[in-house]
Design a protein around this motif. Sequence first.
Motif, PDB file in Angstrom:
ATOM      1  N   ALA A  51       0.836  -1.207   0.000  1.00  0.00           N
ATOM      2  CA  ALA A  51       0.000   0.000   0.000  1.00  0.00           C
ATOM      3  C   ALA A  51       0.870   1.256   0.000  1.00  0.00           C
ATOM      4  O   ALA A  51       0.555   2.230  -0.687  1.00  0.00           O
ATOM      5  CB  ALA A  51      -0.942  -0.009   1.196  1.00  0.00           C
ATOM      6  N   ASP A  52       1.963   1.226   0.752  1.00  0.00           N
ATOM      7  CA  ASP A  52       2.881   2.364   0.782  1.00  0.00           C
ATOM      8  C   ASP A  52       3.537   2.553  -0.585  1.00  0.00           C
ATOM      9  O   ASP A  52       3.667   3.672  -1.071  1.00  0.00           O
ATOM     10  CB  ASP A  52       3.933   2.131   1.864  1.00  0.00           C
ATOM     11  CG  ASP A  52       4.810   3.344   2.121  1.00  0.00           C
ATOM     12  OD1 ASP A  52       4.335   4.486   1.960  1.00  0.00           O
ATOM     13  OD2 ASP A  52       5.982   3.142   2.495  1.00  0.00           O
ATOM     14  N   LEU A  53       3.928   1.452  -1.221  1.00  0.00           N
ATOM     15  CA  LEU A  53       4.525   1.499  -2.560  1.00  0.00           C
ATOM     16  C   LEU A  53       3.526   2.056  -3.575  1.00  0.00           C
ATOM     17  O   LEU A  53       3.859   2.925  -4.381  1.00  0.00           O
ATOM     18  CB  LEU A  53       4.997   0.107  -2.987  1.00  0.00           C
ATOM     19  CG  LEU A  53       5.493  -0.042  -4.422  1.00  0.00           C
ATOM     20  CD1 LEU A  53       6.738   0.805  -4.659  1.00  0.00           C
ATOM     21  CD2 LEU A  53       5.766  -1.518  -4.719  1.00  0.00           C
ATOM     22  N   VAL A  54       2.289   1.585  -3.524  1.00  0.00           N
ATOM     23  CA  VAL A  54       1.262   2.058  -4.463  1.00  0.00           C
ATOM     24  C   VAL A  54       0.975   3.535  -4.231  1.00  0.00           C
ATOM     25  O   VAL A  54       0.897   4.317  -5.182  1.00  0.00           O
ATOM     26  CB  VAL A  54      -0.022   1.204  -4.347  1.00  0.00           C
ATOM     27  CG1 VAL A  54      -1.167   1.832  -5.138  1.00  0.00           C
ATOM     28  CG2 VAL A  54       0.231  -0.218  -4.831  1.00  0.00           C
ATOM     29  N   ALA A  55       0.850   3.934  -2.960  1.00  0.00           N
ATOM     30  CA  ALA A  55       0.564   5.337  -2.655  1.00  0.00           C
ATOM     31  C   ALA A  55       1.701   6.234  -3.152  1.00  0.00           C
ATOM     32  O   ALA A  55       1.459   7.296  -3.727  1.00  0.00           O
ATOM     33  CB  ALA A  55       0.342   5.525  -1.155  1.00  0.00           C
ATOM     34  N   ALA A  56       2.939   5.800  -2.957  1.00  0.00           N
ATOM     35  CA  ALA A  56       4.078   6.581  -3.428  1.00  0.00           C
ATOM     36  C   ALA A  56       4.108   6.630  -4.954  1.00  0.00           C
ATOM     37  O   ALA A  56       4.474   7.655  -5.541  1.00  0.00           O
ATOM     38  CB  ALA A  56       5.378   5.994  -2.888  1.00  0.00           C
ATOM     39  N   THR A  57       3.704   5.533  -5.594  1.00  0.00           N
ATOM     40  CA  THR A  57       3.651   5.510  -7.060  1.00  0.00           C
ATOM     41  C   THR A  57       2.596   6.492  -7.562  1.00  0.00           C
ATOM     42  O   THR A  57       2.830   7.231  -8.523  1.00  0.00           O
ATOM     43  CB  THR A  57       3.369   4.082  -7.573  1.00  0.00           C
ATOM     44  OG1 THR A  57       4.394   3.207  -7.100  1.00  0.00           O
ATOM     45  CG2 THR A  57       3.313   4.035  -9.083  1.00  0.00           C
ATOM     46  N   VAL A  58       1.449   6.517  -6.909  1.00  0.00           N
ATOM     47  CA  VAL A  58       0.382   7.459  -7.271  1.00  0.00           C
ATOM     48  C   VAL A  58       0.890   8.889  -7.165  1.00  0.00           C
ATOM     49  O   VAL A  58       0.735   9.691  -8.087  1.00  0.00           O
ATOM     50  CB  VAL A  58      -0.863   7.251  -6.374  1.00  0.00           C
ATOM     51  CG1 VAL A  58      -1.841   8.412  -6.502  1.00  0.00           C
ATOM     52  CG2 VAL A  58      -1.539   5.939  -6.696  1.00  0.00           C
ATOM     53  N   GLU A  59       1.534   9.195  -6.059  1.00  0.00           N
ATOM     54  CA  GLU A  59       2.088  10.534  -5.873  1.00  0.00           C
ATOM     55  C   GLU A  59       3.121  10.850  -6.954  1.00  0.00           C
ATOM     56  O   GLU A  59       3.148  11.952  -7.508  1.00  0.00           O
ATOM     57  CB  GLU A  59       2.729  10.612  -4.490  1.00  0.00           C
ATOM     58  CG  GLU A  59       3.284  11.967  -4.135  1.00  0.00           C
ATOM     59  CD  GLU A  59       3.854  11.991  -2.736  1.00  0.00           C
ATOM     60  OE1 GLU A  59       3.847  13.079  -2.152  1.00  0.00           O
ATOM     61  OE2 GLU A  59       4.305  10.946  -2.221  1.00  0.00           O
TER      62      GLU A  59
END
Length: 185
Positions: A51-59
């Motif tokens: 989830a942290d990886l996906v959120a950072a990717t979104v950002e």
Amino acid sequence: MNTVVTSKEEILEASRELVRSQGWSSISVRSVAAACDVSVGSIYNYFDSKADLVAATVESVWCEIFRLPSDSAAFQDIQVCVAWMYGRIAYGCEHYPGFFTLHSLGFMHEEKDDGKQRMQQAWQHVLNGLSSVLRRDPNIRRDAFTESFTVEQFADVLFSLMLSALLRQDSDPSAVLEIVRRTLY
């Protein structure tokens, strides 16, 4: 396996490339590790969870889409800025199909709060930029904004109109530009 330490930016770059080539469902710690040619543990050195990886990717995608141009002329005139933003939104749609729609549907189902917070930060950055351009634009009537109708409120309206047009897949900025002309000039 890569023995060179991979940076956070390299991981995010690999994540963005996976999204471009295979879609959002391709993002996992394992797939990103494979794309970077590093161990899964190397990814966890930078990101606590998928989830942290996906959120950072979104950002990271938001930052790429709205990367500042080398020519600052887009930020001196609100009409030029709106046209530039529509161009960047078109870029985002082309390079990251479904990105904006997925946000509207709330695809951050794991650890939603972090994903929402990162998205809101990206949006706030855009709103701050629009407000800044509105303040600098010498063509805007001096009495266009008041205490009850502020620059920030108008920036929010503009961005909301752009996001609505985006969801309707309307890439023509002329309606928004007409609102700007009739309201501010």
